[in-house]
Structure formats: C-alpha cells, structure tokens
Design an enzyme around this catalytic site. Sequence first.
Site, PDB file in Angstrom:
ATOM      1  N   ASP A  64       0.827  -1.203   0.000  1.00 30.69           N
ATOM      2  CA  ASP A  64       0.000   0.000   0.000  1.00 30.69           C
ATOM      3  C   ASP A  64       0.865   1.257   0.000  1.00 30.69           C
ATOM      4  O   ASP A  64       1.956   1.263   0.582  1.00 30.69           O
ATOM      5  CB  ASP A  64      -0.907  -0.023   1.245  1.00 30.69           C
ATOM      6  N   ARG A 108     -11.866   1.768  -8.759  1.00 31.55           N
ATOM      7  CA  ARG A 108     -11.019   2.947  -9.024  1.00 31.55           C
ATOM      8  C   ARG A 108     -11.294   3.470 -10.439  1.00 31.55           C
ATOM      9  O   ARG A 108     -11.897   2.765 -11.244  1.00 31.55           O
ATOM     10  CB  ARG A 108      -9.546   2.538  -8.896  1.00 31.55           C
ATOM     11  N   HIS A 146       2.651   3.372  -8.991  1.00 26.72           N
ATOM     12  CA  HIS A 146       2.492   1.937  -9.252  1.00 26.72           C
ATOM     13  C   HIS A 146       3.714   1.397  -9.995  1.00 26.72           C
ATOM     14  O   HIS A 146       4.206   0.312  -9.703  1.00 26.72           O
ATOM     15  CB  HIS A 146       1.220   1.670 -10.061  1.00 26.72           C
ATOM     16  N   SER A 152      -7.260  -5.793  -5.338  1.00 32.42           N
ATOM     17  CA  SER A 152      -8.392  -6.336  -4.582  1.00 32.42           C
ATOM     18  C   SER A 152      -9.677  -6.254  -5.405  1.00 32.42           C
ATOM     19  O   SER A 152      -9.761  -5.484  -6.376  1.00 32.42           O
ATOM     20  CB  SER A 152      -8.575  -5.560  -3.276  1.00 32.42           C
ATOM     21  N   THR A 153     -10.655  -7.013  -4.993  1.00 31.66           N
ATOM     22  CA  THR A 153     -11.978  -6.932  -5.616  1.00 31.66           C
ATOM     23  C   THR A 153     -12.459  -5.476  -5.590  1.00 31.66           C
ATOM     24  O   THR A 153     -13.012  -4.966  -6.563  1.00 31.66           O
ATOM     25  CB  THR A 153     -12.978  -7.813  -4.820  1.00 31.66           C
ATOM     26  N   SER A 203      -8.206  -5.014   5.324  1.00 34.39           N
ATOM     27  CA  SER A 203      -8.772  -4.795   3.991  1.00 34.39           C
ATOM     28  C   SER A 203      -9.121  -6.080   3.243  1.00 34.39           C
ATOM     29  O   SER A 203      -8.730  -6.246   2.082  1.00 34.39           O
ATOM     30  CB  SER A 203      -7.832  -3.928   3.146  1.00 34.39           C
ATOM     31  N   LEU A 218      10.806 -21.089  -4.183  1.00 35.07           N
ATOM     32  CA  LEU A 218       9.947 -20.065  -3.566  1.00 35.07           C
ATOM     33  C   LEU A 218       8.637 -20.021  -4.348  1.00 35.07           C
ATOM     34  O   LEU A 218       8.659 -20.040  -5.577  1.00 35.07           O
ATOM     35  CB  LEU A 218      10.658 -18.700  -3.627  1.00 35.07           C
ATOM     36  N   ASN A 265       1.332   3.394  -2.985  1.00 40.76           N
ATOM     37  CA  ASN A 265       1.893   3.821  -4.278  1.00 40.76           C
ATOM     38  C   ASN A 265       1.418   5.213  -4.682  1.00 40.76           C
ATOM     39  O   ASN A 265       2.196   6.046  -5.156  1.00 40.76           O
ATOM     40  CB  ASN A 265       1.489   2.845  -5.385  1.00 40.76           C
ATOM     41  N   GLY A 266       0.126   5.475  -4.504  1.00 38.62           N
ATOM     42  CA  GLY A 266      -0.450   6.754  -4.899  1.00 38.62           C
ATOM     43  C   GLY A 266       0.135   7.900  -4.083  1.00 38.62           C
ATOM     44  O   GLY A 266       0.539   8.937  -4.625  1.00 38.62           O
ATOM     45  N   ARG A 267       0.225   7.688  -2.760  1.00 39.23           N
ATOM     46  CA  ARG A 267       0.779   8.737  -1.889  1.00 39.23           C
ATOM     47  C   ARG A 267       2.258   8.957  -2.175  1.00 39.23           C
ATOM     48  O   ARG A 267       2.763  10.065  -2.085  1.00 39.23           O
ATOM     49  CB  ARG A 267       0.562   8.362  -0.414  1.00 39.23           C
ATOM     50  N   TRP A 268       2.954   7.902  -2.538  1.00 43.01           N
ATOM     51  CA  TRP A 268       4.372   8.020  -2.881  1.00 43.01           C
ATOM     52  C   TRP A 268       4.543   8.953  -4.091  1.00 43.01           C
ATOM     53  O   TRP A 268       5.380   9.847  -4.084  1.00 43.01           O
ATOM     54  CB  TRP A 268       4.956   6.640  -3.195  1.00 43.01           C
TER      55      TRP A 268
HETATM   56  C1  IPE Z   1      -1.356   0.165  -3.489  1.00 49.79           C
HETATM   57  O1  IPE Z   1      -1.141   1.535  -3.556  1.00 49.79           O
HETATM   58  C2  IPE Z   1      -1.400  -0.516  -4.829  1.00 49.79           C
HETATM   59  C3  IPE Z   1      -2.694  -1.045  -5.291  1.00 49.79           C
HETATM   60  C4  IPE Z   1      -3.829  -1.029  -4.675  1.00 49.79           C
HETATM   61  C5  IPE Z   1      -2.680  -1.638  -6.612  1.00 49.79           C
HETATM   62  P1  IPE Z   1      -2.368   2.543  -3.546  1.00 49.79           P
HETATM   63  O2  IPE Z   1      -2.770   2.765  -4.951  1.00 49.79           O
HETATM   64  O3  IPE Z   1      -3.432   2.027  -2.643  1.00 49.79           O
HETATM   65  O4  IPE Z   1      -1.712   3.863  -2.953  1.00 49.79           O
HETATM   66  P2  IPE Z   1      -2.382   4.914  -1.940  1.00 49.79           P
HETATM   67  O5  IPE Z   1      -2.983   4.143  -0.807  1.00 49.79           O
HETATM   68  O6  IPE Z   1      -3.407   5.674  -2.705  1.00 49.79           O
HETATM   69  O7  IPE Z   1      -1.232   5.771  -1.505  1.00 49.79           O
HETATM   70 MG    MG Z   2      -4.044   2.366  -0.735  1.00 44.82          MG
END
Ligand code: IPE
Ligand code: MG
Length: 229
Positions: A2, A54, A20, A48-49, A179, A114, A4-7
């Site tokens: 979790d 999004r 992503h 996720s489902t 989640s 693995l 990626n978007g905030r990063w």
């Molecule tokens: C997680 O990062 C990746 C996926 C759900 C595919 P997010 O996309 O949830 O990133 P945030 O939570 O908005 O920062």
């Molecule tokens: Mg997220």
Amino acid sequence: MDGNGRWAKKQNFKDRIFGHQNGTKAVREVIEASREIGVEYLTLYAFSTENWSRPKREVNALMELLVKSLKDEREQLIRNGIRLNSIGDISSLPGNCQKELEKVKELTSLNNKLVVTLALSYSSRWEITETIKSIARDAADGRLDPAAIDEAFINQRLHTGGIPDPELLIRTSGEQRISNYLLWQIAYTELYFTDTLWPDFHREEYYKALFDYQQRERRFGKTSEQLNT
Ligand code: IPE
Ligand code: MG
C-alpha cells in the site's frame, strides 16, 4: 502493498500511476530477498476486488503493468526456481492478463525454491463465499458428508489450498487494517505495520520486518512456560 499513490504525490508527480510503476521495483526486490534468505512462500496483495471501483484509467494502467511485469520477470522467475501462483477471481481480469499469467504459471510450475502468489481481483470474503458454495454443492450432490468438514478440509478448499498459513503479514503505508485479505488464513499470523510507502519498501525495510518477527513469541494460546520447557 500500500502507498503507491501517496508516494507519487510526495514526489510531486500528479499521476498515481507513476507510483504503481515504482512499486514494481519494490516487488522485485522483496521477491529476490525472499529467495536469498529462504522464505518459501510470499503472497502479494496486488489488486483487490474493491480496487475495480477505481477510475478506469488507473485500473487499465494496473492491468497493463501486470502484463508488462509478467513478461519482464518471466526469465528471472524461471532461472531462480520461483513458482508463480495466483489467488482471486482470475476470470475477471482482461484476456491478455489471464493469458500472460497462465503462461508464467505454466512455465514455472515445476519450480520449488519459492512460491510467489499474486492475489489478483482477490478479497477474502469473496474467496470464502465461493468456497462455501462449492462445498455446499458437493454436499447437495451427495459427494461430501458434511460431518467430514473440518478446518484442514476448509484449508484445502480455499484458493490458498496447499499454501501454509502466513507466519507474518506486512502492511505498508501506515494503514492499520486488513482490507479483506486472507481473513481465515491469518488467524494466528503476526502482524507488522510500517509507515513506509510501498515503493520505498526496499530490502532493508523487509529485513527490519523479519527481525521484528523473529523477536516475537508465538504462543498459539499456550503459556510462555509451556513453550520454554
Ligand atoms: C497500493 O497503492 C497498490 C494497489 C492497490 C494496486 P495505492 O494505490 O493504494 O496507494 P495509496 O494508498 O493511494 O497511496
Ligand atoms: Mg491504498
């Protein structure tokens, strides 16, 4: 995985998709580190489902990224003895994702160093619902005596059948919730939460989580004294 978007936002990139893309580098690093230190099962919650809700553009970008990663990593997975596996509603993925996923699963099916399981279009309640339906069908058709249903049987019938329950669950980005992930399977799993955003979750961060796990005493309901005699 979790954050990626905030990063991406933190780097002043307007586009979450950039996050992503960078997240896939962390995936590669964690897979490599797992293999090196002898982790036998790694399960990644990739989509996720609920993620289907999004914006279409983001969903499409994630699916494209999946296909690209599968193509890019294929040779490495084969060479390094890694078996690719998946859980979730794979039939809901775009055709090219399904095709590429099946191809890599097939090509790595005999590997045993693995097992990397991708949770795709996965949610635990969906998995449990599907499993109950299929068990009920067997019982209704007379193939199964309900008295024979026990925990081990349910374990086998879930999508994760054959994969041991997780010892450690890591969630990045500071969120402290599950989640809809592996709800049945994590009954006794150790939980680890870190503020680090997924694209920053490098090898050192992974080791830190594993060291933390190693300090814990897993009692499974017993007393500490019982464990130490
Ligand atoms: C997680 O990062 C990746 C996926 C759900 C595919 P997010 O996309 O949830 O990133 P945030 O939570 O908005 O920062
Ligand atoms: Mg997220």
